[in-house]
Motif scaffolding. Structure first.
Motif, short mmCIF file in Angstrom:
data_model
loop_
_atom_site.label_atom_id
_atom_site.label_comp_id
_atom_site.label_asym_id
_atom_site.label_seq_id
_atom_site.Cartn_x
_atom_site.Cartn_y
_atom_site.Cartn_z
N ILE A 32 0.83 -1.20 0.00
CA ILE A 32 0.00 0.00 0.00
C ILE A 32 0.87 1.25 0.00
O ILE A 32 0.59 2.22 -0.70
CB ILE A 32 -0.96 -0.02 1.20
CG1 ILE A 32 -2.00 -1.12 0.99
CG2 ILE A 32 -1.63 1.33 1.40
CD1 ILE A 32 -2.86 -1.39 2.20
N PHE A 33 1.98 1.23 0.76
CA PHE A 33 2.89 2.36 0.78
C PHE A 33 3.47 2.62 -0.61
O PHE A 33 3.53 3.76 -1.06
CB PHE A 33 4.02 2.11 1.78
CG PHE A 33 5.06 3.17 1.80
CD1 PHE A 33 4.82 4.39 2.40
CD2 PHE A 33 6.30 2.96 1.20
CE1 PHE A 33 5.78 5.38 2.42
CE2 PHE A 33 7.26 3.94 1.20
CZ PHE A 33 7.00 5.15 1.81
N SER A 34 3.87 1.56 -1.31
CA SER A 34 4.46 1.75 -2.64
C SER A 34 3.42 2.23 -3.64
O SER A 34 3.73 3.05 -4.52
CB SER A 34 5.13 0.47 -3.12
OG SER A 34 4.18 -0.56 -3.26
N ILE A 35 2.19 1.75 -3.53
CA ILE A 35 1.13 2.22 -4.43
C ILE A 35 0.87 3.71 -4.19
O ILE A 35 0.75 4.49 -5.14
CB ILE A 35 -0.16 1.40 -4.22
CG1 ILE A 35 0.02 -0.04 -4.71
CG2 ILE A 35 -1.35 2.05 -4.90
CD1 ILE A 35 0.24 -0.16 -6.19
N ASN A 36 0.78 4.11 -2.93
CA ASN A 36 0.55 5.53 -2.62
C ASN A 36 1.71 6.40 -3.09
O ASN A 36 1.52 7.51 -3.57
CB ASN A 36 0.32 5.72 -1.13
CG ASN A 36 -1.01 5.16 -0.68
OD1 ASN A 36 -1.91 4.98 -1.49
ND2 ASN A 36 -1.12 4.87 0.60
N LYS A 37 2.93 5.89 -2.96
CA LYS A 37 4.10 6.62 -3.42
C LYS A 37 4.05 6.80 -4.94
O LYS A 37 4.34 7.87 -5.46
CB LYS A 37 5.36 5.86 -3.00
CG LYS A 37 6.62 6.60 -3.17
CD LYS A 37 6.94 7.29 -1.89
CE LYS A 37 8.38 7.70 -1.94
NZ LYS A 37 8.61 8.87 -1.16
N LEU A 38 3.66 5.74 -5.63
CA LEU A 38 3.56 5.79 -7.10
C LEU A 38 2.47 6.78 -7.52
O LEU A 38 2.67 7.56 -8.44
CB LEU A 38 3.26 4.40 -7.65
CG LEU A 38 3.16 4.27 -9.15
CD1 LEU A 38 4.51 4.59 -9.79
CD2 LEU A 38 2.73 2.87 -9.52
N ARG A 39 1.36 6.75 -6.83
CA ARG A 39 0.27 7.68 -7.16
C ARG A 39 0.69 9.13 -6.93
O ARG A 39 0.38 10.00 -7.73
CB ARG A 39 -0.96 7.37 -6.33
CG ARG A 39 -1.70 6.15 -6.79
CD ARG A 39 -2.94 5.93 -5.98
NE ARG A 39 -3.59 4.70 -6.41
CZ ARG A 39 -4.44 4.01 -5.68
NH1 ARG A 39 -4.75 4.45 -4.47
NH2 ARG A 39 -4.97 2.91 -6.14
N SER A 40 1.38 9.38 -5.83
CA SER A 40 1.80 10.76 -5.57
C SER A 40 2.85 11.21 -6.58
O SER A 40 2.87 12.36 -6.97
CB SER A 40 2.33 10.90 -4.15
OG SER A 40 3.57 10.25 -4.01
N ALA A 41 3.69 10.29 -7.04
CA ALA A 41 4.70 10.66 -8.05
C ALA A 41 4.04 11.00 -9.37
O ALA A 41 4.42 11.96 -10.04
CB ALA A 41 5.70 9.52 -8.22
N THR A 42 3.02 10.23 -9.77
CA THR A 42 2.35 10.54 -11.04
C THR A 42 1.52 11.80 -10.92
O THR A 42 1.40 12.55 -11.86
CB THR A 42 1.46 9.36 -11.50
OG1 THR A 42 0.55 9.03 -10.44
CG2 THR A 42 2.28 8.17 -11.89
N THR A 43 0.97 12.05 -9.74
CA THR A 43 0.22 13.29 -9.53
C THR A 43 1.13 14.50 -9.62
O THR A 43 0.80 15.49 -10.26
CB THR A 43 -0.49 13.27 -8.16
OG1 THR A 43 -1.31 12.11 -8.09
CG2 THR A 43 -1.34 14.49 -7.97
N LYS A 44 2.30 14.42 -9.01
CA LYS A 44 3.25 15.53 -9.08
C LYS A 44 3.72 15.75 -10.51
O LYS A 44 3.88 16.89 -10.94
CB LYS A 44 4.46 15.23 -8.19
CG LYS A 44 4.17 15.36 -6.73
CD LYS A 44 5.40 15.01 -5.91
CE LYS A 44 5.08 14.97 -4.43
NZ LYS A 44 6.22 14.52 -3.63
N ALA A 45 3.90 14.65 -11.26
CA ALA A 45 4.33 14.79 -12.65
C ALA A 45 3.25 15.46 -13.49
O ALA A 45 3.55 16.30 -14.34
CB ALA A 45 4.67 13.43 -13.24
#
Length: 101
Positions: free
Chosen positions: A80-93
């Motif tokens: 779940i932590f890695s999924i949230n990290k991935l989502r926040s990275a794509t949102t920032k991009a």
């Protein structure tokens, strides 16, 4: 030349300290994760020496269940932590205009 040797020795000593810290952390992590297995052995030995309401097999089942449940939830937490990290990275991009598609 002495400055280069001094800098190299400092770098090696700092890297060595970092490796020792990592290995000590790894040993503590392994001990913490295997605590139910260690306690299972303690309780099974206690059952053999005294009379309890549960048998050694019951204690083994309980502690193995605890071990697997702990392992499952730890893995789920990291997932779940890695999924949230991935989502926040794509949102920032996408916010910064760096989205490529």
């Amino acid at each position: 030349m002495k400055q280069i040797i001094k800098k190299a020795l400092t770098l090696v000593s700092v890297y060595y300290a970092y490796m020792v810290e990592y290995r000590a952390e790894l040993i503590l992590w392994v001990l913490a994760r295997s605590l139910p297995i260690i306690l299972m052995g303690v309780w099974i030995q206690a059952v053999r020496n005294r009379k309890f309401g549960l048998t050694a097999v019951d204690f083994a089942r309980y502690f193995l269940a605890v071990f697997f449940v702990r392992q499952f939830f730890i893995q789920q937490k990291y997932f779940i932590f890695s999924i949230n990290k991935l989502r926040s990275a794509t949102t920032k991009a996408s916010w910064s205009g760096l989205e490529t598609f």
